[in-house]
Design an enzyme around this catalytic site. Sequence first.
Site, PDB file in Angstrom:
ATOM      1  N   ASP A   6      -2.923   5.139  -5.842  1.00  0.00           N
ATOM      2  CA  ASP A   6      -3.036   3.803  -5.099  1.00  0.00           C
ATOM      3  C   ASP A   6      -4.027   3.165  -5.808  1.00  0.00           C
ATOM      4  O   ASP A   6      -5.202   3.093  -5.297  1.00  0.00           O
ATOM      5  CB  ASP A   6      -3.175   3.851  -3.574  1.00  0.00           C
ATOM      6  CG  ASP A   6      -2.855   2.490  -2.942  1.00  0.00           C
ATOM      7  OD1 ASP A   6      -2.478   1.768  -3.500  1.00  0.00           O
ATOM      8  OD2 ASP A   6      -3.580   2.462  -1.675  1.00  0.00           O
ATOM      9  N   ILE A   7      -3.687   2.225  -6.676  1.00  0.00           N
ATOM     10  CA  ILE A   7      -4.694   1.314  -7.275  1.00  0.00           C
ATOM     11  C   ILE A   7      -4.877   0.037  -6.594  1.00  0.00           C
ATOM     12  O   ILE A   7      -3.953  -0.689  -6.868  1.00  0.00           O
ATOM     13  CB  ILE A   7      -4.119   1.316  -8.825  1.00  0.00           C
ATOM     14  CG1 ILE A   7      -4.049   2.566  -9.571  1.00  0.00           C
ATOM     15  CG2 ILE A   7      -5.318   0.358  -9.591  1.00  0.00           C
ATOM     16  CD1 ILE A   7      -3.375   2.384 -11.083  1.00  0.00           C
ATOM     17  N   ASN A   9      -7.921  -3.291  -5.725  1.00  0.00           N
ATOM     18  CA  ASN A   9      -8.974  -3.938  -6.400  1.00  0.00           C
ATOM     19  C   ASN A   9     -10.326  -3.533  -6.497  1.00  0.00           C
ATOM     20  O   ASN A   9     -11.085  -3.717  -7.332  1.00  0.00           O
ATOM     21  CB  ASN A   9      -8.992  -5.371  -5.612  1.00  0.00           C
ATOM     22  CG  ASN A   9      -7.559  -6.194  -6.202  1.00  0.00           C
ATOM     23  OD1 ASN A   9      -7.300  -6.434  -7.386  1.00  0.00           O
ATOM     24  ND2 ASN A   9      -6.898  -6.578  -4.955  1.00  0.00           N
ATOM     25  N   GLY A 107       2.776  -8.111  -3.279  1.00  0.00           N
ATOM     26  CA  GLY A 107       2.089  -7.067  -3.884  1.00  0.00           C
ATOM     27  C   GLY A 107       2.935  -5.747  -3.579  1.00  0.00           C
ATOM     28  O   GLY A 107       3.184  -5.757  -2.429  1.00  0.00           O
ATOM     29  N   ASP A 109       1.618  -3.001  -2.930  1.00  0.00           N
ATOM     30  CA  ASP A 109       0.925  -2.347  -1.810  1.00  0.00           C
ATOM     31  C   ASP A 109       1.366  -2.849  -0.525  1.00  0.00           C
ATOM     32  O   ASP A 109       1.597  -1.894   0.445  1.00  0.00           O
ATOM     33  CB  ASP A 109      -0.481  -2.546  -2.140  1.00  0.00           C
ATOM     34  CG  ASP A 109      -1.049  -4.086  -2.100  1.00  0.00           C
ATOM     35  OD1 ASP A 109      -0.042  -4.808  -2.530  1.00  0.00           O
ATOM     36  OD2 ASP A 109      -2.096  -4.312  -1.877  1.00  0.00           O
ATOM     37  N   ARG A 110       1.545  -4.064  -0.358  1.00  0.00           N
ATOM     38  CA  ARG A 110       2.251  -4.633   0.889  1.00  0.00           C
ATOM     39  C   ARG A 110       3.694  -4.056   1.379  1.00  0.00           C
ATOM     40  O   ARG A 110       3.889  -3.690   2.427  1.00  0.00           O
ATOM     41  CB  ARG A 110       2.106  -6.333   0.926  1.00  0.00           C
ATOM     42  CG  ARG A 110       0.622  -6.740   0.495  1.00  0.00           C
ATOM     43  CD  ARG A 110       0.642  -8.297   0.258  1.00  0.00           C
ATOM     44  NE  ARG A 110       1.168  -8.793   1.342  1.00  0.00           N
ATOM     45  CZ  ARG A 110       1.279 -10.100   1.547  1.00  0.00           C
ATOM     46  NH1 ARG A 110       1.418 -11.102   0.383  1.00  0.00           N
ATOM     47  NH2 ARG A 110       1.865 -10.796   2.630  1.00  0.00           N
ATOM     48  N   THR A 132      -9.849  -5.085   0.056  1.00  0.00           N
ATOM     49  CA  THR A 132     -10.377  -6.145  -0.479  1.00  0.00           C
ATOM     50  C   THR A 132     -10.275  -7.548   0.076  1.00  0.00           C
ATOM     51  O   THR A 132     -10.837  -8.378   0.217  1.00  0.00           O
ATOM     52  CB  THR A 132     -10.156  -6.235  -2.021  1.00  0.00           C
ATOM     53  OG1 THR A 132     -10.700  -5.034  -2.516  1.00  0.00           O
ATOM     54  CG2 THR A 132     -10.955  -7.349  -2.677  1.00  0.00           C
ATOM     55  N   THR A 184     -31.652 -12.019  12.470  1.00  0.00           N
ATOM     56  CA  THR A 184     -30.657 -12.641  11.461  1.00  0.00           C
ATOM     57  C   THR A 184     -29.380 -11.488  10.840  1.00  0.00           C
ATOM     58  O   THR A 184     -28.409 -11.886  10.967  1.00  0.00           O
ATOM     59  CB  THR A 184     -31.279 -13.027  10.036  1.00  0.00           C
ATOM     60  OG1 THR A 184     -32.424 -13.877  10.406  1.00  0.00           O
ATOM     61  CG2 THR A 184     -30.402 -13.585   9.038  1.00  0.00           C
TER      62      THR A 184
END
Length: 255
Positions: A6-7, A9, A107, A109-110, A132, A184
């Site tokens: 599974d490539i 980003n 995509g 992947d989706r 990502t 912060t």
Amino acid sequence: MILGIDIGNTTVEVALIKDLENIKSMKFKTDLDKTPDDWLLNFHFLHTFFNEEKSKVEHILVSSVVPQIDNSIKTSIAKYYGIKPIFIGKDLNIPIKINYENPSQVGVDRLLNSFAALKILSSPIICIDFGTAITFDIVNRYGEYDGGLIFPGIETSIKCLFSKTAKLPKVSMEKPNSVVGKNTVNSIQSGLYYGYLSLVEGVIERIESFYKEDFNVVITGGNANLILQDLQRKVFYEPKLPMKGIFYLAKSHLK
């Protein structure tokens, strides 16, 4: 045994898949400068670490959203395994009807996540992937891919905030002690954590309102388990969703 790749980003997940309960995987950095030999060493390390012989691999399926490294991966696979890999979306289509204006823009992947989710849950389904980018993908009541939403991922937001502000420190994504930060670092962590938590809850609610029906929800990806701690919604958490999608695809379409 199936080798699933599974490539993404940010990372490339490589898994040895025997069945749904036996998925051994590792993640390597997505590096455009890696040579085929670099990837070969990654494959070799995977087999050595899990003590699995490469000769047991019968099929290799690749899901990629980074075409720049596809050829290096393909060359490495041929050299190490002597097998021609199957690139999902090119050599093998995912069997799901796509209701997108331009189906080629979705995509792989989706689509793979949506296909896997359909094997696990009944439609309609919202499939959320924390990567990502954070993607919400919709499978309607008929089992069709209907479209979705895309947001900047958590780590992407952290990097952007750090690079665009002179005085704000770079922080790690953690659950804060309070919704209201007293320094912060805690303020940034609270903004990220509760901001993305509210995003998930709010988008699910709006999708269900739009369709006027209740959805099953499956969540996967890097920071998903952190968000799940306070999510006021019943969801199905599946960290290996893409690899299970590869397994289902291989079993139903390959002999």
